[in-house]
Design a protein around this motif. Structure first.
Motif, short mmCIF file in Angstrom:
data_model
loop_
_atom_site.label_atom_id
_atom_site.label_comp_id
_atom_site.label_asym_id
_atom_site.label_seq_id
_atom_site.Cartn_x
_atom_site.Cartn_y
_atom_site.Cartn_z
N UNK A 28 25.74 2.21 -25.48
CA UNK A 28 25.04 3.47 -25.75
C UNK A 28 24.02 3.31 -26.87
N UNK A 29 24.31 2.44 -27.80
CA UNK A 29 23.37 2.21 -28.89
C UNK A 29 22.03 1.68 -28.39
N UNK A 30 22.08 1.00 -27.26
CA UNK A 30 20.85 0.44 -26.68
C UNK A 30 20.08 1.46 -25.86
N UNK A 48 4.98 4.99 -18.66
CA UNK A 48 4.76 6.24 -17.93
C UNK A 48 5.26 7.42 -18.78
N UNK A 49 6.54 7.36 -19.14
CA UNK A 49 7.13 8.44 -19.94
C UNK A 49 8.42 7.93 -20.56
N UNK A 50 8.66 8.37 -21.80
CA UNK A 50 9.90 8.00 -22.48
C UNK A 50 10.47 9.22 -23.18
N UNK A 51 11.79 9.18 -23.42
CA UNK A 51 12.47 10.27 -24.11
C UNK A 51 13.57 9.67 -24.97
N UNK A 52 13.63 10.12 -26.23
CA UNK A 52 14.66 9.61 -27.12
C UNK A 52 15.90 10.50 -27.03
N UNK A 98 15.91 1.32 -24.73
CA UNK A 98 15.38 0.71 -25.94
C UNK A 98 16.22 1.13 -27.14
N UNK A 99 16.48 0.15 -28.02
CA UNK A 99 17.21 0.42 -29.26
C UNK A 99 16.29 1.12 -30.27
N UNK A 100 16.84 1.81 -31.23
CA UNK A 100 15.99 2.53 -32.19
C UNK A 100 15.17 1.63 -33.08
N UNK A 101 15.58 0.38 -33.25
CA UNK A 101 14.84 -0.52 -34.12
C UNK A 101 13.89 -1.43 -33.36
N UNK A 102 13.69 -1.16 -32.08
CA UNK A 102 12.81 -2.00 -31.25
C UNK A 102 11.47 -1.32 -31.02
N UNK A 103 10.44 -2.12 -30.89
CA UNK A 103 9.11 -1.59 -30.56
C UNK A 103 8.85 -1.62 -29.06
N UNK A 104 9.62 -2.41 -28.35
CA UNK A 104 9.46 -2.55 -26.90
C UNK A 104 10.81 -2.36 -26.23
N UNK A 105 10.81 -2.01 -24.95
CA UNK A 105 12.09 -1.88 -24.24
C UNK A 105 12.92 -3.16 -24.32
N UNK A 106 14.22 -2.97 -24.47
CA UNK A 106 15.14 -4.09 -24.53
C UNK A 106 15.74 -4.43 -23.17
N UNK A 107 15.84 -3.42 -22.31
CA UNK A 107 16.47 -3.61 -21.00
C UNK A 107 15.62 -2.93 -19.93
N UNK A 108 15.59 -3.59 -18.77
CA UNK A 108 14.77 -3.13 -17.66
C UNK A 108 15.61 -3.05 -16.39
#
Length: 118
Positions: A28-30, A48-52, A98-108
């Protein structure tokens, strides 16, 4: 690690709608940020679109006013409602986490094809 189950792609005519759905499992952290990227043939992958998790939303300018992203954090799921689709929306759409400390997605995710054609 995060695993995804994506659904909802398909072939539609210009002006029609599609809804993409992505369910994630794992860390869940990721999943602080979830959303969608896309890649059209011969082009680079683009947001396209992201949501935190707190609900901050970001859209590409090309989809503002036509696409709506939503999230069910309790279910680790994200959806993308796509209205007024255009041929230029044709692409493979990828769910991301994406993790909160990442600038790019971590998982696809593996991607789902969206084709808009008459």
């Amino acid at each position: 690690q995060v695993q995804f189950v994506e659904s909802g792609g398909g072939l539609v005519q210009p002006g029609e709608s599609l809804r993409l759905f992505c369910s994630a499992s794992g860390s869940r952290a990721s999943m602080y940020m979830m959303g969608w990227f896309r890649q059209a043939p011969g082009k680079q992958r683009e947001l396209v679109a992201t949501i935190t998790r707190p609900g901050d939303i970001n859209y590409a300018d090309s989809v503002k006013g036509r696409f709506t992203i939503s999230r069910d954090s309790a279910k680790n799921a994200v959806a993308l409602q796509m209205n007024s689709l255009k041929p230029e929306d044709t692409a493979v759409y990828y769910c991301i986490a994406q993790r909160p400390d990442s600038e790019l997605p971590n998982f696809w995710g593996q991607g789902t094809q969206v084709t808009v054609s008459s």
